[in-house]
Design a protein around this motif. Structure first.
Motif, PDB file in Angstrom:
ATOM      1  N   ARG A  82       0.835  -1.205   0.000  1.00  0.00           N
ATOM      2  CA  ARG A  82       0.000   0.000   0.000  1.00  0.00           C
ATOM      3  C   ARG A  82       0.868   1.253   0.000  1.00  0.00           C
ATOM      4  NH1 ARG A  82      -3.535  -3.072   3.422  1.00  0.00           N
ATOM      5  NH2 ARG A  82      -2.457  -2.283   5.279  1.00  0.00           N
ATOM      6  N   LEU A  83       1.945   1.250   0.785  1.00  0.00           N
ATOM      7  CA  LEU A  83       2.820   2.421   0.862  1.00  0.00           C
ATOM      8  C   LEU A  83       3.437   2.733  -0.499  1.00  0.00           C
ATOM      9  CD1 LEU A  83       4.407   4.557   2.567  1.00  0.00           C
ATOM     10  CD2 LEU A  83       6.198   2.828   2.784  1.00  0.00           C
ATOM     11  N   LEU A  84       3.906   1.695  -1.174  1.00  0.00           N
ATOM     12  CA  LEU A  84       4.620   1.893  -2.431  1.00  0.00           C
ATOM     13  C   LEU A  84       3.694   1.939  -3.648  1.00  0.00           C
ATOM     14  CD1 LEU A  84       7.599  -0.545  -1.796  1.00  0.00           C
ATOM     15  CD2 LEU A  84       7.678   1.951  -1.759  1.00  0.00           C
ATOM     16  N   SER A  85       2.398   1.680  -3.428  1.00  0.00           N
ATOM     17  CA  SER A  85       1.421   1.625  -4.533  1.00  0.00           C
ATOM     18  C   SER A  85       1.780   0.520  -5.523  1.00  0.00           C
ATOM     19  CB  SER A  85       1.330   2.981  -5.248  1.00  0.00           C
ATOM     20  OG  SER A  85       0.863   3.976  -4.375  1.00  0.00           O
ATOM     21  N   THR A  86       1.945  -0.677  -5.004  1.00  0.00           N
ATOM     22  CA  THR A  86       2.177  -1.846  -5.833  1.00  0.00           C
ATOM     23  C   THR A  86       1.348  -2.998  -5.288  1.00  0.00           C
ATOM     24  OG1 THR A  86       3.883  -3.307  -6.772  1.00  0.00           O
ATOM     25  CG2 THR A  86       4.173  -2.640  -4.483  1.00  0.00           C
ATOM     26  N   ASP A  87       1.172  -4.036  -6.096  1.00  0.00           N
ATOM     27  CA  ASP A  87       0.398  -5.190  -5.642  1.00  0.00           C
ATOM     28  C   ASP A  87       1.194  -6.476  -5.787  1.00  0.00           C
ATOM     29  OD1 ASP A  87       0.432  -5.461  -8.365  1.00  0.00           O
ATOM     30  OD2 ASP A  87      -1.745  -5.518  -8.627  1.00  0.00           O
ATOM     31  N   GLU A  88       2.511  -6.365  -5.888  1.00  0.00           N
ATOM     32  CA  GLU A  88       3.346  -7.549  -6.047  1.00  0.00           C
ATOM     33  C   GLU A  88       4.721  -7.317  -5.428  1.00  0.00           C
ATOM     34  OE1 GLU A  88       4.522  -8.284 -10.118  1.00  0.00           O
ATOM     35  OE2 GLU A  88       4.233  -6.176 -10.618  1.00  0.00           O
ATOM     36  N   PRO A  89       5.404  -8.395  -5.064  1.00  0.00           N
ATOM     37  CA  PRO A  89       6.771  -8.249  -4.562  1.00  0.00           C
ATOM     38  C   PRO A  89       7.718  -7.811  -5.667  1.00  0.00           C
ATOM     39  CG  PRO A  89       5.836 -10.399  -3.993  1.00  0.00           C
ATOM     40  CD  PRO A  89       4.953  -9.781  -5.031  1.00  0.00           C
ATOM     41  N   GLY A  90       8.906  -7.425  -5.261  1.00  0.00           N
ATOM     42  CA  GLY A  90       9.970  -7.112  -6.202  1.00  0.00           C
ATOM     43  C   GLY A  90      11.299  -7.481  -5.565  1.00  0.00           C
ATOM     44  N   MET A  91      12.326  -7.663  -6.395  1.00  0.00           N
ATOM     45  CA  MET A  91      13.623  -8.059  -5.860  1.00  0.00           C
ATOM     46  C   MET A  91      14.697  -7.060  -6.255  1.00  0.00           C
ATOM     47  SD  MET A  91      15.388 -10.700  -8.389  1.00  0.00           S
ATOM     48  CE  MET A  91      16.481  -9.472  -9.118  1.00  0.00           C
ATOM     49  N   GLY A  92      15.744  -7.057  -5.443  1.00  0.00           N
ATOM     50  CA  GLY A  92      16.920  -6.264  -5.737  1.00  0.00           C
ATOM     51  C   GLY A  92      18.161  -7.086  -5.441  1.00  0.00           C
ATOM     52  N   VAL A  93      19.223  -6.829  -6.183  1.00  0.00           N
ATOM     53  CA  VAL A  93      20.490  -7.525  -5.958  1.00  0.00           C
ATOM     54  C   VAL A  93      21.195  -6.909  -4.753  1.00  0.00           C
ATOM     55  CG1 VAL A  93      22.764  -8.029  -6.939  1.00  0.00           C
ATOM     56  CG2 VAL A  93      20.724  -8.105  -8.392  1.00  0.00           C
ATOM     57  N   LEU A  94      21.703  -7.751  -3.864  1.00  0.00           N
ATOM     58  CA  LEU A  94      22.524  -7.294  -2.736  1.00  0.00           C
ATOM     59  C   LEU A  94      23.981  -7.252  -3.177  1.00  0.00           C
ATOM     60  CD1 LEU A  94      21.000  -9.298   0.258  1.00  0.00           C
ATOM     61  CD2 LEU A  94      20.693  -6.859  -0.234  1.00  0.00           C
ATOM     62  N   LEU A  95      24.621  -6.113  -2.953  1.00  0.00           N
ATOM     63  CA  LEU A  95      26.024  -5.931  -3.279  1.00  0.00           C
ATOM     64  C   LEU A  95      26.851  -6.045  -2.000  1.00  0.00           C
ATOM     65  CD1 LEU A  95      25.615  -2.950  -5.751  1.00  0.00           C
ATOM     66  CD2 LEU A  95      25.985  -5.371  -6.315  1.00  0.00           C
ATOM     67  N   ALA A  96      27.947  -6.790  -2.076  1.00  0.00           N
ATOM     68  CA  ALA A  96      28.693  -7.199  -0.885  1.00  0.00           C
ATOM     69  C   ALA A  96      29.069  -6.054   0.054  1.00  0.00           C
ATOM     70  CB  ALA A  96      29.939  -7.985  -1.310  1.00  0.00           C
ATOM     71  N   PRO A  97      29.560  -4.902  -0.426  1.00  0.00           N
ATOM     72  CA  PRO A  97      29.951  -3.852   0.522  1.00  0.00           C
ATOM     73  C   PRO A  97      28.801  -3.262   1.325  1.00  0.00           C
ATOM     74  CG  PRO A  97      31.000  -3.517  -1.614  1.00  0.00           C
ATOM     75  CD  PRO A  97      29.949  -4.558  -1.807  1.00  0.00           C
ATOM     76  N   PHE A  98      27.560  -3.479   0.849  1.00  0.00           N
ATOM     77  CA  PHE A  98      26.404  -2.936   1.547  1.00  0.00           C
ATOM     78  C   PHE A  98      25.738  -3.958   2.473  1.00  0.00           C
ATOM     79  CE2 PHE A  98      26.658  -0.582  -2.537  1.00  0.00           C
ATOM     80  CZ  PHE A  98      26.991   0.665  -2.002  1.00  0.00           C
ATOM     81  N   VAL A  99      26.394  -5.084   2.688  1.00  0.00           N
ATOM     82  CA  VAL A  99      25.905  -6.106   3.620  1.00  0.00           C
ATOM     83  C   VAL A  99      26.901  -6.219   4.758  1.00  0.00           C
ATOM     84  CG1 VAL A  99      25.257  -8.525   3.909  1.00  0.00           C
ATOM     85  CG2 VAL A  99      24.703  -7.334   1.775  1.00  0.00           C
ATOM     86  N   GLN A 100      26.436  -6.030   5.986  1.00  0.00           N
ATOM     87  CA  GLN A 100      27.317  -6.018   7.148  1.00  0.00           C
ATOM     88  C   GLN A 100      26.769  -6.926   8.240  1.00  0.00           C
ATOM     89  OE1 GLN A 100      28.644  -2.182   8.575  1.00  0.00           O
ATOM     90  NE2 GLN A 100      28.244  -1.211   6.599  1.00  0.00           N
ATOM     91  N   LYS A 101      27.640  -7.208   9.201  1.00  0.00           N
ATOM     92  CA  LYS A 101      27.250  -7.971  10.382  1.00  0.00           C
ATOM     93  C   LYS A 101      26.931  -7.011  11.523  1.00  0.00           C
ATOM     94  CE  LYS A 101      27.720 -11.834  11.525  1.00  0.00           C
ATOM     95  NZ  LYS A 101      26.703 -12.895  11.762  1.00  0.00           N
ATOM     96  N   SER A 102      25.982  -7.394  12.356  1.00  0.00           N
ATOM     97  CA  SER A 102      25.642  -6.620  13.547  1.00  0.00           C
ATOM     98  C   SER A 102      26.713  -6.803  14.618  1.00  0.00           C
ATOM     99  CB  SER A 102      24.290  -7.087  14.087  1.00  0.00           C
ATOM    100  OG  SER A 102      23.977  -6.458  15.307  1.00  0.00           O
ATOM    101  N   PRO A 103      27.024  -5.734  15.375  1.00  0.00           N
ATOM    102  CA  PRO A 103      26.537  -4.361  15.284  1.00  0.00           C
ATOM    103  C   PRO A 103      27.226  -3.610  14.156  1.00  0.00           C
ATOM    104  CG  PRO A 103      28.125  -4.522  17.062  1.00  0.00           C
ATOM    105  CD  PRO A 103      27.951  -5.924  16.522  1.00  0.00           C
ATOM    106  N   ALA A 104      26.507  -2.671  13.545  1.00  0.00           N
ATOM    107  CA  ALA A 104      27.045  -1.984  12.376  1.00  0.00           C
ATOM    108  C   ALA A 104      26.788  -0.483  12.480  1.00  0.00           C
ATOM    109  CB  ALA A 104      26.400  -2.531  11.100  1.00  0.00           C
ATOM    110  N   ARG A 105      27.620   0.264  11.777  1.00  0.00           N
ATOM    111  CA  ARG A 105      27.434   1.715  11.610  1.00  0.00           C
ATOM    112  C   ARG A 105      27.168   1.974  10.125  1.00  0.00           C
ATOM    113  NH1 ARG A 105      29.213   5.115  15.728  1.00  0.00           N
ATOM    114  NH2 ARG A 105      29.606   6.776  14.198  1.00  0.00           N
ATOM    115  N   ILE A 106      26.060   2.628   9.847  1.00  0.00           N
ATOM    116  CA  ILE A 106      25.632   2.860   8.465  1.00  0.00           C
ATOM    117  C   ILE A 106      25.489   4.363   8.229  1.00  0.00           C
ATOM    118  CG2 ILE A 106      23.833   2.447   6.755  1.00  0.00           C
ATOM    119  CD1 ILE A 106      25.262  -0.095   7.518  1.00  0.00           C
TER     120      ILE A 106
END
Length: 278
Positions: A82-106
Motif C-alpha cells: 500500500r505504501l509503495l502503490s504496488t500489488d506484487e513483490p519485487g527483488m533487488g540484488v545485494l552488493l557485498a559492501p552494503f551487507v554487514q554484520k551486527s553491530p554496524a554503523r551505516i
C-alpha cells in the motif's frame, strides 16, 4: 555490447526506451547511491515496463563493479504494498559492501528518507539451478543452510520519499536497498517462522513489531517466489548467497544519530547505529 543490450538479448526484451536512455538513468542512479543525493521522480526517461526497470537495476550492478552476494525481496507485506502503490513483490540484488554484520554503523542521507525493517534472512546451502519445472516449497526449505534476523535499511534515490513510488521506480532503484545488517546465522532445521515475533526499537522507543507471517504469509514463501522468478529468467541461485525476505515490522524512519535494535527472540538481535553520509 553493454549491460542493457546483453539483458535484452538474453531475455528477449523489447524495450520502449532505448538502451542508451536506460543506461544513462542507471548511471545517474548509481551516482546518487554512491554520492548521496536524489533524482527528479518526474523525469521523462523513467522505465515504462517492469522489464525496463530490471534492466536499469542490472545495469547499476554492472556499473558498480561490486560483487553480488544475494538478493533482497520487498513489498512482501500488504502494508508495504500500500505504501509503495504496488500489488506484487519485487527483488533487488545485494552488493557485498552494503551487507554487514551486527553491530554496524551505516551512513545515511536524510533526503533519501531512510527507514528500517526487521526481517528474516536465509542463506542458501546448495545451488538452485534454473529449470523449466517450478521448485516446490519442500525443495526450497531443504536447500537452506542458515537463518538469521536482519535489519534492512531502505531509502529512495528518487525525490519525494518512498510513498507511492510504485513497482517500476522501486525496482529500478535496486529495490530501494541502502544496506542490510544481519545477526548471527543459525542452522536452519525447518523452524516455523510464521508466528515468530520481531520487534524494532529506535533510541530505546518501541516502534514496529510483527511476525514472520507478514512476509507473504511465511518467509519461506518469499524465498520460493524469488527462486522460481529467477529460474524463469534462467538465473541460478548459488550456495552461499543470502536472501532477505521482507519486513515483519513495517517501515520506521531513521535519521543520523539514531540507534536501532531489532529483537528476534531465539535468533538474537541486530543493532545498527546511523551517521550522516557527508
Amino acid at each position: 555490447m553493454n549491460g542493457i543490450q546483453a539483458f535484452n538479448t538474453m531475455f528477449g526484451v523489447s524495450a520502449v526506451l532505448s538502451g542508451d536512455v536506460l543506461s544513462d538513468l542507471a548511471r545517474e542512479l548509481w551516482e546518487a547511491r554512491r554520492l548521496g543525493h536524489t533524482l527528479d521522480a518526474t523525469r521523462s526517461d523513467l522505465p515504462k515496463t517492469l522489464g525496463e526497470a530490471y534492466e536499469v537495476q542490472e545495469a547499476i550492478v554492472e556499473l558498480s563493479g561490486l560483487a553480488r552476494c544475494g538478493y533482497k525481496v520487498g513489498s512482501t507485506s500488504k502494508e508495504a504494498q500500500r505504501l509503495l502503490s504496488t500489488d506484487e513483490p519485487g527483488m533487488g540484488v545485494l552488493l557485498a559492501p552494503f551487507v554487514q554484520k551486527s553491530p554496524a554503523r551505516i551512513k545515511i542521507v536524510p533526503e533519501q528518507m531512510p527507514a528500517v525493517e526487521g526481517e528474516f534472512g536465509f542463506r542458501i546451502g546448495r545451488d538452485l539451478p534454473w529449470r523449466a519445472e517450478q521448485y516446490s516449497l519442500a525443495e526450497i526449505a531443504d536447500a537452506i543452510d542458515g537463518v538469521a534476523g536482519a535489519i534492512e535499511v531502505v531509502g529512495t534515490r528518487f525525490s519525494g520519499g518512498l510513498e507511492g513510488k510504485g513497482r517500476l521506480l522501486t525496482t529500478a532503484d535496486g529495490g530501494v536497498n541502502i544496506a542490510l545488517v544481519t545477526g548471527n546465522w543459525m542452522k536452519f532445521t525447518g523452524q516455523d517462522l510464521r508466528e515468530h515475533g520481531v520487534t524494532m526499537t529506535v533510541n530505546g522507543d518501541l516502534r514496529g513489531s510483527g511476525t514472520g507471517s507478514r512476509a507473504l504469509g511465511n518467509p519461506l514463501n518469499v524465498l520460493l517466489w524469488l527462486v522460481n522468478r529467477q529460474s524463469n529468467r534462467r538465473v541460478d541461485l548459488r550456495a552461499g548467497e543470502i536472501v532477505a525476505t521482507g519486513t515483519c515490522t513495517g517501515l520506521d524512519l531513521v535519521q543520523p544519530g539514531d540507534v536501532v535494535h531489532a529483537d528476534f527472540g531465539i535468533f538474537g538481535s541486530v543493532v545498527v547505529e546511523f551517521e550522516k553520509n557527508m
